[in-house]
Write a protein that holds these residues in place. Structure first.
Motif, PDB file in Angstrom:
ATOM      1  N   THR A   1      62.928  95.292 -79.732  1.00  0.00           N
ATOM      2  CA  THR A   1      61.747  96.072 -79.378  1.00  0.00           C
ATOM      3  C   THR A   1      61.014  96.572 -80.624  1.00  0.00           C
ATOM      4  O   THR A   1      59.783  96.552 -80.687  1.00  0.00           O
ATOM      5  CB  THR A   1      62.145  97.260 -78.490  1.00  0.00           C
ATOM      6  OG1 THR A   1      62.777  96.770 -77.309  1.00  0.00           O
ATOM      7  CG2 THR A   1      60.934  98.103 -78.102  1.00  0.00           C
ATOM      8  N   ALA A   2      61.787  97.037 -81.616  1.00  0.00           N
ATOM      9  CA  ALA A   2      61.178  97.574 -82.839  1.00  0.00           C
ATOM     10  C   ALA A   2      60.866  96.481 -83.860  1.00  0.00           C
ATOM     11  O   ALA A   2      60.267  96.760 -84.894  1.00  0.00           O
ATOM     12  CB  ALA A   2      62.104  98.607 -83.463  1.00  0.00           C
ATOM     13  N   GLU A   3      61.299  95.247 -83.564  1.00  0.00           N
ATOM     14  CA  GLU A   3      61.087  94.112 -84.463  1.00  0.00           C
ATOM     15  C   GLU A   3      61.707  94.352 -85.837  1.00  0.00           C
ATOM     16  O   GLU A   3      61.063  94.187 -86.882  1.00  0.00           O
ATOM     17  CB  GLU A   3      59.591  93.778 -84.584  1.00  0.00           C
ATOM     18  CG  GLU A   3      58.983  93.276 -83.296  1.00  0.00           C
ATOM     19  CD  GLU A   3      57.567  92.752 -83.494  1.00  0.00           C
ATOM     20  OE1 GLU A   3      56.725  93.510 -84.024  1.00  0.00           O
ATOM     21  OE2 GLU A   3      57.321  91.601 -83.134  1.00  0.00           O
ATOM     22  N   VAL A   4      62.967  94.776 -85.833  1.00  0.00           N
ATOM     23  CA  VAL A   4      63.737  94.883 -87.066  1.00  0.00           C
ATOM     24  C   VAL A   4      64.950  93.977 -86.942  1.00  0.00           C
ATOM     25  O   VAL A   4      65.284  93.495 -85.856  1.00  0.00           O
ATOM     26  CB  VAL A   4      64.188  96.339 -87.346  1.00  0.00           C
ATOM     27  CG1 VAL A   4      62.988  97.247 -87.511  1.00  0.00           C
ATOM     28  CG2 VAL A   4      65.100  96.862 -86.239  1.00  0.00           C
ATOM     29  N   ASP A   5      65.618  93.745 -88.049  1.00  0.00           N
ATOM     30  CA  ASP A   5      66.783  92.872 -88.070  1.00  0.00           C
ATOM     31  C   ASP A   5      67.972  93.615 -87.478  1.00  0.00           C
ATOM     32  O   ASP A   5      68.325  94.709 -87.931  1.00  0.00           O
ATOM     33  CB  ASP A   5      67.057  92.471 -89.525  1.00  0.00           C
ATOM     34  CG  ASP A   5      68.226  91.514 -89.663  1.00  0.00           C
ATOM     35  OD1 ASP A   5      68.634  90.962 -88.629  1.00  0.00           O
ATOM     36  OD2 ASP A   5      68.705  91.337 -90.790  1.00  0.00           O
ATOM     37  N   VAL A   6      68.602  93.038 -86.458  1.00  0.00           N
ATOM     38  CA  VAL A   6      69.745  93.689 -85.836  1.00  0.00           C
ATOM     39  C   VAL A   6      70.899  93.823 -86.821  1.00  0.00           C
ATOM     40  O   VAL A   6      71.695  94.775 -86.750  1.00  0.00           O
ATOM     41  CB  VAL A   6      70.190  92.925 -84.560  1.00  0.00           C
ATOM     42  CG1 VAL A   6      70.794  91.576 -84.902  1.00  0.00           C
ATOM     43  CG2 VAL A   6      71.173  93.757 -83.742  1.00  0.00           C
ATOM     44  N   GLY A   7      70.996  92.881 -87.760  1.00  0.00           N
ATOM     45  CA  GLY A   7      72.035  92.985 -88.773  1.00  0.00           C
ATOM     46  C   GLY A   7      71.883  94.247 -89.609  1.00  0.00           C
ATOM     47  O   GLY A   7      72.867  94.893 -89.984  1.00  0.00           O
ATOM     48  N   TRP A   8      70.632  94.606 -89.901  1.00  0.00           N
ATOM     49  CA  TRP A   8      70.375  95.848 -90.649  1.00  0.00           C
ATOM     50  C   TRP A   8      70.820  97.065 -89.843  1.00  0.00           C
ATOM     51  O   TRP A   8      71.462  97.977 -90.370  1.00  0.00           O
ATOM     52  CB  TRP A   8      68.898  95.932 -90.984  1.00  0.00           C
ATOM     53  CG  TRP A   8      68.505  97.240 -91.614  1.00  0.00           C
ATOM     54  CD1 TRP A   8      68.759  97.653 -92.891  1.00  0.00           C
ATOM     55  CD2 TRP A   8      67.799  98.312 -90.980  1.00  0.00           C
ATOM     56  NE1 TRP A   8      68.260  98.918 -93.095  1.00  0.00           N
ATOM     57  CE2 TRP A   8      67.658  99.353 -91.936  1.00  0.00           C
ATOM     58  CE3 TRP A   8      67.263  98.501 -89.702  1.00  0.00           C
ATOM     59  CZ2 TRP A   8      67.015 100.545 -91.658  1.00  0.00           C
ATOM     60  CZ3 TRP A   8      66.615  99.693 -89.418  1.00  0.00           C
ATOM     61  CH2 TRP A   8      66.495 100.704 -90.383  1.00  0.00           C
ATOM     62  N   LEU A   9      70.510  97.077 -88.530  1.00  0.00           N
ATOM     63  CA  LEU A   9      70.940  98.189 -87.685  1.00  0.00           C
ATOM     64  C   LEU A   9      72.461  98.310 -87.659  1.00  0.00           C
ATOM     65  O   LEU A   9      73.016  99.407 -87.682  1.00  0.00           O
ATOM     66  CB  LEU A   9      70.427  98.006 -86.252  1.00  0.00           C
ATOM     67  CG  LEU A   9      68.992  98.423 -85.933  1.00  0.00           C
ATOM     68  CD1 LEU A   9      68.695  98.176 -84.456  1.00  0.00           C
ATOM     69  CD2 LEU A   9      68.743  99.886 -86.273  1.00  0.00           C
ATOM     70  N   LEU A  10      73.131  97.147 -87.602  1.00  0.00           N
ATOM     71  CA  LEU A  10      74.597  97.129 -87.533  1.00  0.00           C
ATOM     72  C   LEU A  10      75.241  97.412 -88.881  1.00  0.00           C
ATOM     73  O   LEU A  10      76.459  97.592 -88.965  1.00  0.00           O
ATOM     74  CB  LEU A  10      75.075  95.775 -87.011  1.00  0.00           C
ATOM     75  CG  LEU A  10      74.798  95.502 -85.527  1.00  0.00           C
ATOM     76  CD1 LEU A  10      74.997  94.031 -85.210  1.00  0.00           C
ATOM     77  CD2 LEU A  10      75.706  96.362 -84.657  1.00  0.00           C
ATOM     78  N   GLY A  11      74.437  97.410 -89.948  1.00  0.00           N
ATOM     79  CA  GLY A  11      74.990  97.691 -91.261  1.00  0.00           C
ATOM     80  C   GLY A  11      75.541  96.481 -91.969  1.00  0.00           C
ATOM     81  O   GLY A  11      76.338  96.619 -92.905  1.00  0.00           O
ATOM     82  N   SER A  12      75.120  95.264 -91.551  1.00  0.00           N
ATOM     83  CA  SER A  12      75.594  94.051 -92.212  1.00  0.00           C
ATOM     84  C   SER A  12      75.066  94.004 -93.639  1.00  0.00           C
ATOM     85  O   SER A  12      73.911  94.382 -93.889  1.00  0.00           O
ATOM     86  CB  SER A  12      75.131  92.807 -91.456  1.00  0.00           C
ATOM     87  OG  SER A  12      75.650  92.825 -90.130  1.00  0.00           O
ATOM     88  N   PRO A  13      75.871  93.521 -94.588  1.00  0.00           N
ATOM     89  CA  PRO A  13      75.435  93.496 -95.992  1.00  0.00           C
ATOM     90  C   PRO A  13      74.127  92.743 -96.208  1.00  0.00           C
ATOM     91  O   PRO A  13      73.310  93.123 -97.035  1.00  0.00           O
ATOM     92  CB  PRO A  13      76.602  92.791 -96.699  1.00  0.00           C
ATOM     93  CG  PRO A  13      77.778  93.034 -95.821  1.00  0.00           C
ATOM     94  CD  PRO A  13      77.244  93.049 -94.410  1.00  0.00           C
TER      95      PRO A  13
END
Length: 307
Positions: A66-78
């Protein structure tokens, strides 16, 4: 191995919640509105942001989409990035098409509501929803791990939409009598959209009788709706626009029962049919009931109720 969509995301340091807060802040909408957009219960979002509850992977996927961001960033992926997916994918062959307006999760929920209204809860399959969204069942399950979770999200979204329309419709009402007439107008299924919504409500009554999770949601929402009518009647007595003998609780019960029964009769008639209960019949019956049983005596009161 990828985490399951329904699994909880560890967030002992609160970094995931902080990233979600940043995402919400960047959208410029309220927390409740953002919860509506990602088809998430507002109280669950609030508890997750405060650390009382952990986000599920599926919820973070919907937030990211919805926010058009990377889900990996939200999850804290390196390797994750807060850039929009379109920027991350730019220049790559086979990049996915732009997401639907409001994001894929909201599209899935909207199509689910439409199909429920047309076919009923038990006739709607995940495959039907995927087809309506021009996507795969795997994509639907990526956002909503199970059919029950999807149906619950659809019901909550439908209720939130109704609440928002109701608030907008009565925002500039002159007094409690005017507010009650507007509530009646908003509850009368004149339009195709209102007929669809009433079709969902009627199906939810059957779910409530069966004691299902979505049925319990409907019961809670109907209690809220009746409490709204009760509050309007109580204020109307104080303003002198309703009779002093009005019993707000009992009269709200009678009026909401009349609204529900008349709406069921209207929906039993095909749009455009010449026989049966029409939306205009429903409106006239409800306003007559309000005029005869609730409206305080006086020439201006009666004429206003019939307008």
């Amino acid at each position: 191995m990828q985490p399951e969509p329904g699994s909880r995301v560890g967030d002992s340091g609160g970094q995931v919640a902080e990233r979600v807060r940043r995402v919400i802040g960047a959208t410029g909408v309220s927390q409740r509105e953002f919860a509506r957009r990602v088809a998430m219960d507002a109280s669950k979002l609030s508890r997750s942001l405060s650390g009382v509850r952990r986000f599920t992977v599926a919820e973070l996927v919907r937030i990211a989409a919805t926010a058009e961001v990377d889900v990996g960033w939200l999850l804290g992926s390196p390797g994750g990035t807060s850039a929009k997916p379109s920027a991350v994918r730019r220049g790559r062959p086979g990049a996915a098409a732009a997401p639907p307006e409001g994001g894929r999760p909201l599209q899935i929920v909207r199509e689910t509501v439409r199909l429920i209204a047309e076919r009923g809860f038990h006739a709607v399959r995940v495959a039907d929803i995927a087809e309506a969204c021009a996507t795969s069942t795997a994509a639907v399950h990526y956002h909503f791990p199970g059919r029950d979770e999807l149906l619950e999200a659809a019901v909550r979204w439908c209720m939130d939409e109704d609440t928002a329309r109701r608030a907008a419709g009565i925002a500039d009402a002159g007094d409690a009598a005017d507010e009650l007439r507007r509530l009646i107008e908003l509850r009368t299924p004149y339009t195709a959209q209102r007929r669809r919504q009433w079709s969902v409500w009627l199906d939810l009554w059957a779910e409530a009788a069966r004691g299902t999770a979505v049925g319990r949601l409907h019961n809670a929402y109907h209690r809220q709706w009746r409490a709204t009518v009760t509050d309007v009647l109580r204020r109307g007595v104080g303003q002198g626009v309703f009779r002093p003998t009005t019993d707000p609780d009992a009269d709200a019960l009678r009026l909401t029962a009349l609204i529900d029964g008349l709406a069921a009769q209207v929906l039993a008639v095909a749009p455009g049919a010449t026989a049966g209960t029409s939306p205009a019949d429903m409106r006239a019956a409800l306003l007559a009931y309000v005029d005869v049983t609730l409206t305080a005596p006086g020439p201006s009161r009666g004429s206003a109720a019939r307008s």
